[in-house]
Design a protein around this motif. Structure first.
Motif, PDB file in Angstrom:
ATOM      1  N   UNK A  48      32.991  -4.146   5.912  1.00  0.00           N
ATOM      2  CA  UNK A  48      31.610  -4.093   5.411  1.00  0.00           C
ATOM      3  C   UNK A  48      31.554  -4.080   3.885  1.00  0.00           C
ATOM      4  N   UNK A  49      32.718  -3.949   3.244  1.00  0.00           N
ATOM      5  CA  UNK A  49      32.770  -3.921   1.783  1.00  0.00           C
ATOM      6  C   UNK A  49      32.280  -2.622   1.180  1.00  0.00           C
ATOM      7  N   UNK A  50      32.378  -1.529   1.942  1.00  0.00           N
ATOM      8  CA  UNK A  50      31.875  -0.246   1.453  1.00  0.00           C
ATOM      9  C   UNK A  50      32.974   0.815   1.305  1.00  0.00           C
ATOM     10  N   UNK A  51      34.216   0.386   1.171  1.00  0.00           N
ATOM     11  CA  UNK A  51      35.298   1.350   0.962  1.00  0.00           C
ATOM     12  C   UNK A  51      35.081   2.095  -0.347  1.00  0.00           C
ATOM     13  N   UNK A  52      35.197   3.410  -0.309  1.00  0.00           N
ATOM     14  CA  UNK A  52      35.025   4.239  -1.500  1.00  0.00           C
ATOM     15  C   UNK A  52      36.322   4.941  -1.915  1.00  0.00           C
ATOM     16  N   UNK A  53      37.376   4.752  -1.137  1.00  0.00           N
ATOM     17  CA  UNK A  53      38.619   5.480  -1.387  1.00  0.00           C
ATOM     18  C   UNK A  53      39.589   4.646  -2.227  1.00  0.00           C
ATOM     19  N   UNK A  54      40.432   5.362  -2.967  1.00  0.00           N
ATOM     20  CA  UNK A  54      41.401   4.705  -3.845  1.00  0.00           C
ATOM     21  C   UNK A  54      42.677   4.355  -3.082  1.00  0.00           C
TER      22      UNK A  54
END
Length: 138
Positions: free
Chosen positions: A105-111
């Motif tokens: 979904x293109x919503x990854x927030x993690x490094x």
């Protein structure tokens, strides 16, 4: 004799399932770092296929383990601890699926660093499970 065949197959499917659980988060590390859309699409395809294949491998691993437990009457305190770790492993597997959906979904927030640490979880789970099964400390 049947017990040994079931046990051998269980070990093979567990090893295969965990191989996928070791590699899938490594793909997540690469996805978290990737900026090229073509490379991201390729990594997502790899991750989707690996997650699907790993999910398929988990089914006979779990069913054979259930057969060993229920069909052959394996008992002991160590088994309760092992089963708790198996539940955690199933949860980890589903967490991988959830993280994959976020990448899609293109919503990854993690490094990528977070994913490197996340990648260590199945190593610890497998280590503890093998120790419980082989040593049977309680």
């Amino acid at each position: 004799m049947l017990y040994l065949w079931i046990k051998a197959l269980h070990i093979v499917f567990i090893a295969s399932w965990f191989a996928g659980l070791f590699y899938l988060p490594r793909i997540f590390v690469n996805l978290a770092q990737e900026t090229n859309n073509v490379a991201t699409a390729r990594l997502l395809l790899m991750a989707r296929r690996l997650y699907r294949f790993t999910s398929i491998l988990a089914v006979p691993a779990l069913l054979l383990g259930l057969w060993l437990w229920m069909g052959f009457g394996i008992k002991g305190g160590w088994l309760h601890a092992k089963l708790a770790l198996v539940v955690l492993t199933i949860g980890y597997h589903h967490a991988c699926g959830s993280l994959l959906k976020k990448f899609e979904a293109g919503v990854n927030k993690r490094s990528h660093t977070w994913y490197r640490w996340f990648n260590e979880v199945p190593v610890v789970l497998l280590l503890l499970i093998v120790i419980l099964v082989v040593v049977k400390p309680f």
